[in-house]
Design an enzyme around this catalytic site. Structure first.
Site, PDB file in Angstrom:
ATOM      1  N   ASP A  12      43.076 -62.960  68.948  1.00 51.23           N
ATOM      2  CA  ASP A  12      44.680 -62.328  69.355  1.00 51.23           C
ATOM      3  C   ASP A  12      44.708 -60.934  69.062  1.00 51.23           C
ATOM      4  O   ASP A  12      45.742 -60.380  68.550  1.00 51.23           O
ATOM      5  CB  ASP A  12      45.654 -63.142  68.644  1.00 51.23           C
ATOM      6  N   LYS A  15      42.436 -58.185  72.926  1.00 49.77           N
ATOM      7  CA  LYS A  15      41.162 -58.020  73.555  1.00 49.77           C
ATOM      8  C   LYS A  15      41.237 -57.727  75.127  1.00 49.77           C
ATOM      9  O   LYS A  15      40.729 -56.895  75.987  1.00 49.77           O
ATOM     10  CB  LYS A  15      40.213 -58.985  73.389  1.00 49.77           C
ATOM     11  N   ASN A  37      40.299 -72.388  75.443  1.00 47.52           N
ATOM     12  CA  ASN A  37      41.157 -72.065  74.142  1.00 47.52           C
ATOM     13  C   ASN A  37      41.325 -70.624  74.080  1.00 47.52           C
ATOM     14  O   ASN A  37      42.176 -70.331  73.170  1.00 47.52           O
ATOM     15  CB  ASN A  37      40.326 -72.563  72.963  1.00 47.52           C
ATOM     16  N   GLY A  39      43.550 -67.649  75.427  1.00 46.83           N
ATOM     17  CA  GLY A  39      44.564 -67.406  76.154  1.00 46.83           C
ATOM     18  C   GLY A  39      44.419 -65.935  76.323  1.00 46.83           C
ATOM     19  O   GLY A  39      44.189 -65.048  75.415  1.00 46.83           O
ATOM     20  N   HIS A  40      44.621 -65.408  77.613  1.00 49.29           N
ATOM     21  CA  HIS A  40      44.798 -63.924  77.845  1.00 49.29           C
ATOM     22  C   HIS A  40      45.875 -63.661  79.036  1.00 49.29           C
ATOM     23  O   HIS A  40      45.912 -64.289  79.899  1.00 49.29           O
ATOM     24  CB  HIS A  40      43.358 -63.213  78.064  1.00 49.29           C
ATOM     25  N   THR A 129      42.818 -75.830  69.188  1.00 56.12           N
ATOM     26  CA  THR A 129      43.795 -75.607  70.442  1.00 56.12           C
ATOM     27  C   THR A 129      43.949 -77.150  70.977  1.00 56.12           C
ATOM     28  O   THR A 129      44.426 -77.474  71.975  1.00 56.12           O
ATOM     29  CB  THR A 129      43.281 -74.661  71.194  1.00 56.12           C
ATOM     30  N   GLN A 229      38.264 -65.185  71.047  1.00 53.68           N
ATOM     31  CA  GLN A 229      38.333 -65.539  69.793  1.00 53.68           C
ATOM     32  C   GLN A 229      38.054 -64.350  68.930  1.00 53.68           C
ATOM     33  O   GLN A 229      38.242 -63.038  69.160  1.00 53.68           O
ATOM     34  CB  GLN A 229      37.894 -66.684  69.192  1.00 53.68           C
ATOM     35  N   ASP A 357      52.482 -49.643  67.099  1.00 53.05           N
ATOM     36  CA  ASP A 357      53.708 -49.607  67.537  1.00 53.05           C
ATOM     37  C   ASP A 357      54.578 -50.817  66.931  1.00 53.05           C
ATOM     38  O   ASP A 357      55.701 -50.680  66.379  1.00 53.05           O
ATOM     39  CB  ASP A 357      54.197 -49.752  68.826  1.00 53.05           C
TER      40      ASP A 357
END
Ligand code: IMP
Length: 455
Positions: A12, A15, A37, A39-40, A129, A229, A357
């Site tokens: 997370d 990437k 597993n 998520g993008h 997951t 990952q 940010d």
């Protein structure tokens, strides 16, 4: 030319966004480990695509390859391909015939094993997951897994299923005492997976990944290896046993795709860093600010040094909720020993630092510069997770930076960042002896300051 993208922390790190920016010039995007597993989220022309298996480059017209180091759930694969097609795209996805296949019983066993671990004394629950990743890699290592190539040959498929499925059924029923259903039935699985094999063959999706990629590179293509990952979740170099079951670090790009290590080393290896730390699932986190009771196995509130309010603020502003599971993530200050470890293991040639940010507006930003354990100062991760759990961070404090206009900074470049943010980034560069190639200043693809493009 190749660029390998590796998460420097616990996944997370953003990437996908960096693959998107650096991958624009690439022809092929390859995943080399993990499965659904990972998520993008990819945004193309204002439309958001959420993927967990298909390489993100497939949304942008690149060839997407799932390498032999991946574990592939054909149901997810076809769901994602069909969804992209329904939305007017024509994804070109290739799957290694050596990749292993996730079956429904793997998912069931993933759930059961986590439940049993949660009832054990040793806080062994990983917080997976639930996608069957670990049980599929277990079968691979035990040499009774099924590979994508096996789905193409009905005789081999039946033979392999006939051997392994009764073992899985016995494990579920006799060891764990649960009732089984069609997900443990040879005939039902054979029919379902034979039809997946037929579709893979009909759509000419399977490849000998190493040979395919070597040919593409020889023809002058640029290839991005997209790690899923992160280093802290690597089965060898992460915080075992609170890890995933594959190698997200740069070595995995070679073994998980079939190109030689020399090819990977000849290219760039970019470590993706989030300006703070997040983690889903169990395991120590010395610089933790806060987690969410009930969502983090073993997590208890009000431990000394935690600042739940600040953690909540960072979690909300940074959108720190799992893409696959929706779980709120644990949040902490940047942990520099973790980054030194990641840099050594993967040999980063450049860095991308995201979410700068998100920290804007915080008066004082801290980093865990080193640890103290049993009177000794450590600058990198100890080899056992238990020792890591005993580490106390030695913090360094930086002046916070004010809120800034992300689009303006992205347009004007690095020097438009607030001076305090630049000081923070330059500290990271110095500590890791690695240049910052890109800085993420907002969630959108255009909100990335690129100082150097590796392709
Ligand atoms: P598994 O990969 O589902 O077996 O989960 C093992 C560990 O890796 C758990 O702590 C998960 O939360 C974590 N994990 C797996 N995939 C991701 C990811 O894409 N991002 C962050 N953590 C992940």
């Amino acid at each position: 030319m190749t660029v390998t993208i590796v998460g420097a922390q616990f996944g997370d790190e953003g990437k996908g966004g960096i693959v998107d920016v650096f991958g624009e010039a690439a022809d092929v995007v390859v995943r080399y480990q993990g499965g659904d597993n990972a998520g993008h989220t990819v945004v193309r022309e204002g439309t958001e695509y959420k993927l967990s298996l298909v390489p993100s480059g497939a949304v942008r017209g690149k060839v997407g390859v799932l390498g032999n180091g991946c574990v592939v759930n054909p149901e997810t694969l076809f769901d994602e391909v069909d969804t992209l097609r329904d939305r007017g795209l024509d994804p070109d996805v290739r799957v290694a015939r050596r990749a292993h296949v996730i079956f429904p019983y793997h998912r069931v066993l993933d759930g059961i094993e986590e439940e049993v671990k949660s009832e054990s004394d040793g806080n062994l629950e990983v917080g997976t997951t639930g996608r069957g990743i670990g049980p599929t890699y277990e079968d691979k290592a035990a040499r009774h897994g099924l590979r994508v190539g096996d789905l193409l040959d009905p005789d081999v498929l039946r033979e392999r299923l006939s051997y392994v499925v009764p073992k899985k059924r016995a494990l579920a029923e006799e060891v764990y005492g649960v009732d089984t259903d069609d997900r443990f039935d040879v005939d039902a699985l054979f029919e379902q997976y034979r039809s997946y094999g037929e579709r893979l063959a009909r759509e000419e999706m399977t490849v000998n990944a190493g040979a395919f990629l070597t040919d593409r590179l020889a023809a002058g293509d640029d290839v991005v290896f997209e790690g899923a990952q992160g280093t802290g979740l690597d089965i060898d170099h992460g915080t075992y046993p609170y890890v995933t079951s594959s190698n997200p670090t740069a070595g995995g790009a070679s073994t998980g795709s079939g190109v030689s290590p020399a090819v990977v080393a000849d290219g760039e290896v970019v470590g993706i860093v989030k300006a703070y730390l997040s983690r889903v699932g169990t395991g120590p986190m010395p610089t933790e600010l806060g987690g969410v009771v009930g969502d983090t196995p073993g997590y208890e509130e009000d431990t000394e040094g935690r600042r739940e309010e600040l953690a909540t603020r960072i979690r909300e502003d940074g959108g720190e909720y799992g893409t696959v599971t929706g779980r709120p993530r644990r949040v902490g200050w940047l942990d520099v020993p973790v980054l030194r470890h990641a840099t050594r293991v993967s040999g980063f040639t450049g860095l991308a630092v995201n979410h700068v940010d998100t920290l804007a507006g915080i008066e004082e930003v801290r980093v865990g510069h080193s640890y103290t354990v049993e009177g000794e100062e450590l600058h990198s991760l100890p080899a056992t997770t238990e020792r890591w759990g005993d580490c106390t961070p030695n913090f360094r404090t930086f002046d916070g930076w004010p809120e800034f206009d992300s689009s303006a900074v992205a347009a004007e470049g690095y020097d438009a960042l607030p001076a305090e943010a630049r000081a923070y980034l330059e500290y990271i560069e110095d500590e890791l002896d690695t240049p910052v190639y890109a800085v993420g200043v907002g969630p959108g693809r255009s909100e990335t300051v690129v100082r150097e493009h590796p392709l």
